[in-house]
Write an enzyme that holds these catalytic residues in place. Structure first.
Site, short mmCIF file in Angstrom:
data_model
loop_
_atom_site.label_atom_id
_atom_site.label_comp_id
_atom_site.label_asym_id
_atom_site.label_seq_id
_atom_site.Cartn_x
_atom_site.Cartn_y
_atom_site.Cartn_z
N GLU A 57 0.92 -1.27 0.03
CA GLU A 57 -0.04 -0.08 -0.01
C GLU A 57 0.75 1.18 -0.23
O GLU A 57 2.05 0.91 0.64
CB GLU A 57 -0.72 0.09 1.26
CG GLU A 57 -1.98 1.14 1.33
CD GLU A 57 -2.44 1.06 2.83
OE1 GLU A 57 -3.63 1.65 2.77
OE2 GLU A 57 -2.04 0.20 3.83
N LYS A 84 -9.83 -0.01 -1.56
CA LYS A 84 -9.96 -0.23 -0.21
C LYS A 84 -11.31 0.01 0.52
O LYS A 84 -11.65 0.82 0.63
CB LYS A 84 -8.80 0.25 0.52
CG LYS A 84 -8.46 -0.10 2.04
CD LYS A 84 -7.56 0.99 2.61
CE LYS A 84 -7.16 0.25 4.18
NZ LYS A 84 -6.07 1.16 4.64
N CYS A 143 -4.34 -3.75 3.91
CA CYS A 143 -4.07 -3.19 5.02
C CYS A 143 -5.16 -3.64 6.15
O CYS A 143 -5.37 -4.76 6.74
CB CYS A 143 -3.49 -1.84 5.05
SG CYS A 143 -2.57 -1.41 6.41
#
Length: 268
Positions: free
Chosen positions: A40, A111, A148
């Site tokens: 990321e 995301k 993440c």
């Protein structure tokens, strides 16, 4: 399939970061990698961007994607990396781009879960994803992608596994803090063994993030990993055969019940 994780310290400048991606991708290729996963914020880290974020994203996203596709095509290696995509608002998307070894874009993933935790609020700057998950196929394997903080939500990895993912790719910039490395390692292993899939995770290593990139097999065994290296690559063989082996004695996906929510609770 040989897969590499690339770990580095992004700056706030796209050109500097893609130069690092190329250098690491060359090392991965030398290791025989057919796919390299980058973290990321490979495009740039928000903390080091000068000026309004949306303006930097508008100026940088297309160039970043173009350079990622060029690296993939030049080296004949698939590349997956995270950046920031314009949303039409002041809050861009946190987006991963997946590119095959010819430079063809296979898809992008925005995301879903923004990091509004541990006194940080990513949603102040970023727009949450609006298109669900992403699955791509490379080298005869199916790859699901999440980013993440998504790792803390087991339904994301489970939905990918149920949809047929053999490998879950996790680009990350995992913040430092008390027990955060332990959380990272625990969650990577849990997502692997509870779904009997490979987990391939690449993290940034900076003053604020932990690094500790890893490749973990479907029984939660780390087969390649990094620590706090500022710039490094690790590579491992990721196989369908290992998935089949683990599922032969740990058939959790076959054994799971999908009617649990309808069963209700049992009184004492």
């Amino acid at each position: 399939m040989r897969i590499s994780v690339g770990q580095f310290r992004p700056t706030g400048v796209v050109a500097e970061n893609v130069a690092t991606l190329r250098r690491l991708a060359e090392s991965a290729k030398d290791d025989g990698a057919e796919l390299v996963l980058f973290p990321e914020e490979s495009m740039f880290t928000v903390r080091h961007v000068d000026g309004p974020l949306a303006e930097a994203v508008d100026a940088g996203w297309s160039a970043f994607v173009s350079e990622v596709t060029r690296i993939a095509a030049d080296l004949s290696v698939a590349v997956v990396a995270g950046g920031y995509e314009p949303s039409g608002t002041e809050r861009p998307y946190n987006t991963v781009v997946a590119v095959d070894a010819t430079g063809k874009i296979l898809g992008t993933y925005r995301k879903l879960h923004l990091y509004d935790a541990f006194k940080y609020k990513e949603s102040d700057r970023i727009t949450a994803g609006d298109r669900g998950t992403l699955m791509v196929e490379l080298g005869g394997l199916r790859f699901g992608i999440m980013t993440c903080y998504d790792l803390r939500f087991p339904e994301v990895a489970r939905s990918l596994a149920v949809a047929g993912a053999d490998v879950v790719l996790v680009p990350a910039a995992w913040f430092k803090g008390d027990y955060k490395i332990e959380h990272w390692q625990l969650l990577l292993k849990a997502r692997a063994v509870e779904n009997t899939v490979w987990i391939v995770a690449a993290g940034t290593r900076s003053d604020n993030t932990v690094g500790h990139s890893a490749i973990i097999d479907p029984l939660a065994v780390p087969v390649a990993f990094l620590g706090e290296e500022g710039e490094a690559v690790e590579t491992a063989d990721v196989t369908r055969e290992r998935i089949d082996e683990v599922r032969s004695f740990l058939p959790v996906l076959a054994n799971r019940r999908t009617d649990v929510d309808q069963l209700g609770s049992v009184g004492s």
